[in-house]
Write a protein that holds these residues in place. Structure first.
Motif, PDB file in Angstrom:
ATOM      1  N   SER A 213       0.835  -1.203   0.000  1.00 17.62           N
ATOM      2  CA  SER A 213       0.000   0.000   0.000  1.00 17.62           C
ATOM      3  C   SER A 213       0.873   1.258   0.000  1.00 17.62           C
ATOM      4  N   PRO A 214       0.292   2.402  -0.363  1.00 21.85           N
ATOM      5  CA  PRO A 214       1.057   3.656  -0.297  1.00 21.85           C
ATOM      6  C   PRO A 214       1.613   3.927   1.096  1.00 21.85           C
ATOM      7  N   GLU A 215       0.863   3.543   2.136  1.00 25.53           N
ATOM      8  CA  GLU A 215       1.334   3.767   3.508  1.00 25.53           C
ATOM      9  C   GLU A 215       2.590   2.939   3.792  1.00 25.53           C
ATOM     10  N   VAL A 216       2.616   1.698   3.316  1.00 28.14           N
ATOM     11  CA  VAL A 216       3.790   0.851   3.517  1.00 28.14           C
ATOM     12  C   VAL A 216       4.961   1.369   2.687  1.00 28.14           C
ATOM     13  N   ARG A 217       4.673   1.796   1.474  1.00 27.09           N
ATOM     14  CA  ARG A 217       5.739   2.291   0.597  1.00 27.09           C
ATOM     15  C   ARG A 217       6.382   3.559   1.155  1.00 27.09           C
ATOM     16  N   ALA A 218       5.680   4.246   2.065  1.00 25.83           N
ATOM     17  CA  ALA A 218       6.226   5.437   2.709  1.00 25.83           C
ATOM     18  C   ALA A 218       6.868   5.114   4.056  1.00 25.83           C
ATOM     19  N   SER A 219       7.080   3.844   4.337  1.00 22.86           N
ATOM     20  CA  SER A 219       7.593   3.435   5.647  1.00 22.86           C
ATOM     21  C   SER A 219       9.030   3.920   5.850  1.00 22.86           C
ATOM     22  N   PRO A 220       9.434   4.087   7.117  1.00 25.17           N
ATOM     23  CA  PRO A 220      10.799   4.567   7.401  1.00 25.17           C
ATOM     24  C   PRO A 220      11.899   3.693   6.806  1.00 25.17           C
TER      25      PRO A 220
END
Length: 304
Positions: A213-220
């Protein structure tokens, strides 16, 4: 994939994993030890300034790259070390490292007599690796046979020409490889491994499930890797829908065990644990065994 070397693209990820192994080696609770890893990192212009000891890591274990992702690589190294040594103790004398990169298992593991390690990767990667190891006067603990070949194409003839025997059991490892291959190349690789595997052969590989997901792809983890060392993992991962390689092997009679990395974190008492929007949540480690006449009973436990 880039055509040669370790200074860019997927080749650069081999240096990233080597740096993680170097850091892991000096941890007081190390899961694996690789005395050669830091020499690879220091020998390449692109990675010469990267940390190779825990004290050199900014923010220590809180660093998403060298802390969390680095610990993941240390855990993966240990799990696959154990897998290969168990296979050797069960009588499997051929190991094939698919996309061997800067793997030093042929030098640092305690192999039984008669063990042969085939290392397949691109010529530039193997040339860099040999140059560093030769400079250290490193001596392998098994017979080592490097094979320069493109794993996205026809590599089987090169393996056979190097002495590989398809009539005896083999332990195969694809560590951090399939994530970067196009689906057609992954299917071809799995087909080739199945075709070349006698009964009693084993295979371990790593996959990611689905599209993150986009949220995972933005992970640290992804952000830090890009910002700290210029490795954009998301750009390197092949974005097409992934084949079900575990299912394909199961249909051909292989027994399959699928684990999350966190299963082994809990088993060993250290390593990454799940977190929100986790870049590691979709990672799976697959262990497969091809049964056949005369398969040692201990091989059935290799995946567990």
């Amino acid at each position: 994939m880039p055509s040669t070397g370790v200074e860019g693209g997927v080749g650069l990820t081999a240096l990233m994993v080597a740096a993680a192994r170097a850091i892991e080696t000096d941890r007081p609770d190390a899961l694996a030890a690789d005395a050669y890893a830091e020499h690879f990192v220091r020998a390449a212009r692109a990675s010469a300034a990267w940390p190779v000891h825990p004290a050199e890591v900014p923010d220590g274990d809180a660093n998403p790259l060298w802390g969390r992702l680095g610990r993941y690589f240390g855990l993966r190294t240990r799990v696959l070390d154990d897998f290969l040594i168990r296979s050797a103790r069960a009588g499997v004398r051929q190991v094939v490292l698919l996309g061997a990169g800067l793997d030093t298992r042929a030098f640092r593991l305690d192999w039984p007599p008669g063990q042969v390690i085939y290392e397949i990767d691109r010529d530039g990667v193997l040339a860099f690796k040999s140059r560093v190891l030769d400079g250290l006067a490193a001596v392998p603990t098994a017979t080592r046979r490097p094979i320069a070949a493109d794993l996205g194409g026809g590599w089987a003839p090169s393996l056979v020409n190097a002495g590989f025997d398809a009539d005896v059991p083999t332990a195969w490892v694809a560590e951090g490889l399939l994530l970067y291959l196009p689906p057609a190349a992954e299917r071809c690789l799995i087909d080739t491994v199945d075709h070349l595997s006698a009964g009693g052969s084993t295979l371990a590989f790593e996959v990611k499930l689905g599209v993150e997901s986009p949220e995972v792809r933005a992970s640290p983890v992804y952000v830090a890797t890009s910002e700290q060392i210029g490795v954009d993992l998301l750009a390197l991962f092949d974005g097409e829908p992934r084949p079900d390689s575990a299912g394909a092997l199961s249909e051909r009679g292989w027994s399959i065990a699928i684990h999350t990395p966190f299963d082994f974190t809990r088993r060993h008492g250290r390593g990454p644990l799940p977190e929100p929007n986790d870049a590691l949540a979709s990672n799976r480690w697959v262990f497969a065994n091809k049964p056949g006449p005369g398969t040692p009973p201990s091989l059935s436990r290799l995946a567990h």
